[in-house]
Design an enzyme around this catalytic site. Structure first.
Site, short mmCIF file in Angstrom:
data_model
loop_
_atom_site.label_atom_id
_atom_site.label_comp_id
_atom_site.label_asym_id
_atom_site.label_seq_id
_atom_site.Cartn_x
_atom_site.Cartn_y
_atom_site.Cartn_z
N SER A 142 0.84 -1.20 0.00
CA SER A 142 0.00 0.00 0.00
C SER A 142 0.87 1.24 0.00
CB SER A 142 -0.88 0.02 1.24
OG SER A 142 -1.50 1.30 1.37
N TYR A 155 -1.49 -0.56 9.95
CA TYR A 155 -1.53 -0.94 8.51
C TYR A 155 -0.20 -0.59 7.83
CZ TYR A 155 -3.75 -1.14 3.82
OH TYR A 155 -4.09 -1.43 2.52
#
Ligand code: NDP
Length: 244
Positions: A142, A155
């Site tokens: 990501s 995350y």
């Protein structure tokens, strides 16, 4: 595609937005695709039906990537029919909270899904892949791992670990004809991003003024999975409409 170039591919999180697009694209490229789900078994079965109707080769498989035993058993069944040569580690979750308010459970669930999930799925598939002297491992990372994002410390740590693992594993297996890369999407139009980014925010954050499409990520993954990409390894490749 000639039968000699057909590969067996496993896409974790194939029941989700990006994973489904990757599965369909790899099947269109002629590969036999295992569409993986955790809870979304019905979704995976529907995607498989669609792929079979379109003339592809596909089957559904389900297991929780954080459950080492269940993952091992499911992979043994897959390996009984032959090695996996294209692995897309795409299963992932986010569970956002500003760090002072983040619970231990939020931290571990997100890290475990990406990092333990990577180990549990990838490690058992390595030796059979190595023996074939051809392989492609693509990890869905990501933009958050590269830029940071408020509310996503867990995350970012999970995807950053995946980027680091990508580079080290790539070095280990480079001489065996196996490439290992990560793709780092920005904002992609899937259920995961829908609750997080509205149109106004996307217009402000993304130079291209739109979310990316799952099919655009799938196109990049398909390239990395191809013979053509045989000299691309140990990379984290961004796909984000110009965000960085
Ligand atoms: P979705 O929520 O649509 O899909 C997530 C997938 O991961 C589902 O198939 C889900 O399975 C699977 N999954 C979640 N937890 C587990 C688990 N414990 N075991 C096995 N499978 C699990 O998300 P996206 O398609 O949007 O995201 C796919 C990947 O792309 C993720 O890694 C995400 O972090 C990454 N990403 C997404 C971006 C976006 O904007 N959408 C941006 C950057 C990266 P099931 O539903 O069957 O339970």
């Amino acid at each position: 595609m000639s039968t000699s170039t057909i590969k067996r591919a496993l896409v974790t999180g194939g029941s989700g937005g990006i994973g489904a697009a990757i599965c369909k694209r790899l099947a269109r490229d002629g590969h036999h695709v295992y569409v993986h789900a955790n809870r979304g078994v019905d979704a995976a079965s529907a995607i498989v039906s669609e792929m079979l109707t379109a003339g592809g080769r596909a089957e559904a498989v389900s297991f929780d990537v954080t459950d080492a035993g269940a993952t091992q058993r499911a992979l043994e069944a897959i390996l009984n029919d032959g090695p996996i040569q294209i692995l897309v580690n795409n299963a992932g979750i986010h569970d956002d909270a500003v760090f002072p308010g983040m619970s231990s459970d939020q931290w571990h669930r997100v890290i475990d899904t990406s990092v333990d999930g990577f180990f549990n799925v990838t490690q058992p598939l390595m030796m059979p892949m190595i023996r074939t002297r051809w392989g492609r491992i693509i990890n869905t990372s990501s933009i958050t791992a590269l830029t940071g994002n408020r509310g996503q410390v867990n995350y970012a740590a999970a995807k950053g670990a995946l980027n680091a693992a990508t580079k080290s594993l790539a070095l280990e297996v480079a001489s065996r004809g196996i490439t290992v890369n990560a793709v780092a999407p920005g904002i992609i139009a899937t259920p995961m991003s829908k609750g997080v980014f509205d149109e106004e925010t996307i217009g402000r954050l993304v130079p291209m003024k739109r979310a990316g499409l799952p099919e655009e990520v799938a196109g990049l993954v398909a390239y990395l999975a191809s013979d053509e990409a045989g000299y691309v390894t140990a990379q984290v490749i961004s796909i984000n409409g110009g965000m960085i």
